[in-house]
Design an enzyme around this catalytic site. Sequence first.
Site, PDB file in Angstrom:
ATOM      1  N   ASN A   1       0.819  -1.223   0.000  1.00  0.00           N
ATOM      2  CA  ASN A   1       0.000   0.000   0.000  1.00  0.00           C
ATOM      3  C   ASN A   1       0.851   1.270   0.000  1.00  0.00           C
ATOM      4  O   ASN A   1       0.577   2.202  -0.752  1.00  0.00           O
ATOM      5  CB  ASN A   1      -0.964  -0.007   1.188  1.00  0.00           C
ATOM      6  CG  ASN A   1      -1.986  -1.126   1.063  1.00  0.00           C
ATOM      7  OD1 ASN A   1      -2.086  -1.760   0.013  1.00  0.00           O
ATOM      8  ND2 ASN A   1      -2.730  -1.382   2.124  1.00  0.00           N
TER       9      ASN A   1
ATOM     10  N   LYS B   1      -4.572  19.380 -51.434  1.00  0.00           N
ATOM     11  CA  LYS B   1      -4.767  19.480 -49.986  1.00  0.00           C
ATOM     12  C   LYS B   1      -3.461  19.494 -49.199  1.00  0.00           C
ATOM     13  O   LYS B   1      -2.509  18.809 -49.533  1.00  0.00           O
ATOM     14  CB  LYS B   1      -5.615  18.290 -49.488  1.00  0.00           C
ATOM     15  CG  LYS B   1      -7.026  18.267 -50.016  1.00  0.00           C
ATOM     16  CD  LYS B   1      -7.939  19.266 -49.329  1.00  0.00           C
ATOM     17  CE  LYS B   1      -8.300  18.884 -47.924  1.00  0.00           C
ATOM     18  NZ  LYS B   1      -9.322  17.851 -47.838  1.00  0.00           N
TER      19      LYS B   1
ATOM     20  N   GLU C   1      -5.242  18.654 -35.693  1.00  0.00           N
ATOM     21  CA  GLU C   1      -6.540  18.001 -35.474  1.00  0.00           C
ATOM     22  C   GLU C   1      -6.430  16.869 -34.457  1.00  0.00           C
ATOM     23  O   GLU C   1      -7.272  16.721 -33.563  1.00  0.00           O
ATOM     24  CB  GLU C   1      -7.063  17.435 -36.799  1.00  0.00           C
ATOM     25  CG  GLU C   1      -7.396  18.491 -37.823  1.00  0.00           C
ATOM     26  CD  GLU C   1      -7.642  17.871 -39.197  1.00  0.00           C
ATOM     27  OE1 GLU C   1      -8.812  17.674 -39.523  1.00  0.00           O
ATOM     28  OE2 GLU C   1      -6.669  17.562 -39.907  1.00  0.00           O
TER      29      GLU C   1
ATOM     30  N   TYR D   1      -6.824   2.176   1.847  1.00  0.00           N
ATOM     31  CA  TYR D   1      -6.663   1.609   0.502  1.00  0.00           C
ATOM     32  C   TYR D   1      -7.830   0.692   0.138  1.00  0.00           C
ATOM     33  O   TYR D   1      -8.293  -0.105   0.949  1.00  0.00           O
ATOM     34  CB  TYR D   1      -5.350   0.801   0.438  1.00  0.00           C
ATOM     35  CG  TYR D   1      -5.121   0.148  -0.923  1.00  0.00           C
ATOM     36  CD1 TYR D   1      -4.507   0.862  -1.938  1.00  0.00           C
ATOM     37  CD2 TYR D   1      -5.543  -1.151  -1.174  1.00  0.00           C
ATOM     38  CE1 TYR D   1      -4.311   0.284  -3.195  1.00  0.00           C
ATOM     39  CE2 TYR D   1      -5.350  -1.732  -2.427  1.00  0.00           C
ATOM     40  CZ  TYR D   1      -4.743  -1.019  -3.427  1.00  0.00           C
ATOM     41  OH  TYR D   1      -4.556  -1.581  -4.656  1.00  0.00           O
TER      42      TYR D   1
ATOM     43  N   LYS E   1      -3.990   4.180 -12.364  1.00  0.00           N
ATOM     44  CA  LYS E   1      -2.769   4.319 -13.145  1.00  0.00           C
ATOM     45  C   LYS E   1      -2.946   4.398 -14.658  1.00  0.00           C
ATOM     46  O   LYS E   1      -2.410   5.297 -15.311  1.00  0.00           O
ATOM     47  CB  LYS E   1      -1.825   3.157 -12.807  1.00  0.00           C
ATOM     48  CG  LYS E   1      -1.199   3.311 -11.416  1.00  0.00           C
ATOM     49  CD  LYS E   1      -0.318   2.157 -11.046  1.00  0.00           C
ATOM     50  CE  LYS E   1      -0.978   1.122 -10.164  1.00  0.00           C
ATOM     51  NZ  LYS E   1      -1.792   1.576  -9.057  1.00  0.00           N
TER      52      LYS E   1
HETATM   53  N1  ARG Z   1      -1.319  -3.354  -7.666  1.00  0.00           N
HETATM   54  C1  ARG Z   1      -1.832  -2.690  -6.523  1.00  0.00           C
HETATM   55  C2  ARG Z   1      -2.306  -1.286  -6.913  1.00  0.00           C
HETATM   56  O1  ARG Z   1      -1.955  -0.840  -7.938  1.00  0.00           O
HETATM   57  C3  ARG Z   1      -0.778  -2.580  -5.472  1.00  0.00           C
HETATM   58  C4  ARG Z   1      -1.306  -2.446  -4.093  1.00  0.00           C
HETATM   59  C5  ARG Z   1      -1.927  -3.713  -3.635  1.00  0.00           C
HETATM   60  N2  ARG Z   1      -2.314  -3.638  -2.278  1.00  0.00           N
HETATM   61  C6  ARG Z   1      -3.187  -4.489  -1.765  1.00  0.00           C
HETATM   62  N3  ARG Z   1      -3.500  -4.308  -0.517  1.00  0.00           N
HETATM   63  N4  ARG Z   1      -3.742  -5.427  -2.458  1.00  0.00           N
HETATM   64  O2  ARG Z   1      -3.055  -0.650  -6.213  1.00  0.00           O
END
Ligand code: ARG
Length: 466
Positions: A118, A291, A298, A325, A333
């Site tokens: 985490n 053209k 664009e 978390y 991401k």
């Molecule tokens: N791949 C996970 C993410 O991107 C990493 C963290 C995972 N943590 C957990 N407690 N499962 O968030």
Amino acid sequence: MSKSSESSSNKMWGGRFATGPDAIMEAINASIGFDRRMARQDIEGSRAHAAMLAAQGIVTDTDAEAIREGLLTVLSEIEAGDFAWSAALEDIHMNVEARLTEIVGPAAGRLHTARSRNDQVALDFRMWVRDQCDAAIDALPRLMSALVAQADAGADWVMPGFTHLQTAQPVTWGHHMLAYTEMFARDLGRFRDARSRMNESPLGAAALAGTSFPIDREMTAKALGFDRPAANSLDAVSDRDFALEFLSAASICAMHLSRLAEELVIWSSAQFRFVRLSDRWSTGSSIMPQKRNPDAAELLRAKIGRIFGAQTALLMVMKGLPLTYSKDMQEDKEQTFDAADSLMLALAAMTGMVGDMTAQTDDLEAAASSGFSTATDLADWLVRELGLPFREAHHVTGSLVKLAEDAGIDLPDLTLEQMRIVHPGITGAVFDVLGVHNSVASRTSFGGTAPANVRAQVALWKERLA
Ligand code: ARG
């Protein structure tokens, strides 16, 4: 039913599991397909963590050295493209650690002391986003310099200024270029602000509550270029506002890029002919030989939507999550990566296009002179020279515009006699203000479009960007 991908349980956390995950579970759970982009950050973070564990006597120097060396080997394998990624190992963190174990043996198992995935992922992602802030902070001044060079060349080239995309008043090319320079300067400031606010290290927050090991968070923070460790472990593992701030700054910057791209598309058309994009930034048509298409502008305009989308998507991911978390946060991401890629590409393309484009000064000036663009100058003259109240001057000017329009001519083409029928006080001196060059030269109020102002601002920008 889909089958289990592996009969055995996960080697990192599978102690209490009898079997491995369902194949679909593995597919939805694994992030290695995208989070491998954070390999460098992951390894840098782990190396700093290992050094700290040794300095604090939590692991031996020998083990820490083996871990730190082994991590470099892993990094070189990844960079050489020699790394066998495993979806069963879920993510970058466990892929790296598993390989480290193969290289250095059981000592690798000590790396994860006083740490959790985490705080590890919060660290990696924060460092990755910080790098993107740096990339934007690096790229924006180059775009600004290209705009300033255009402004320098065309401080007194006249073009129509628009409101509602209707000719409003003549402005200078340089002034228009510097308008974008101001916008991108604020964007630069936003990336800098975001960077300085995000520059606190989450490492050592562990799973969520901190740790009972005597870690030194100042040491890892410093080693990784952070100003300080984040003060609250719950916050450190659970917020992604740093990515949202990056995406906000990116969105606003992207919006500016898109407006400029839109102008380039319009300006490069045969109807406007304000600019000629260079061959390097135009494409031809496979069927219409005449053209020259502004494809880069664009595509840039279109790509910008992905950046806005990423910001909205991440807000959506985060808005319903209780502390701390949740696995939802793994969805932070992919779109951020895509947004950053799109932004960097857009900045580079815009810098190239602006640097290479040629203003069509004759067409610009002709356009600036049409459409009764100096009507406001005429009204101002009536106020200044004849003492008319502005509202009355506006009315008189309106009648003169109508007269010219009906005759199919422009304001400077009216004769003095024609003008004096509308208002007998008008003298020949009025023609001085009807030309576009005089018009722009008179706009000397601070921030106005006069060439003298543009030159002064160009000098300031050159100094700032030097
Ligand atoms: N791949 C996970 C993410 O991107 C990493 C963290 C995972 N943590 C957990 N407690 N499962 O968030």
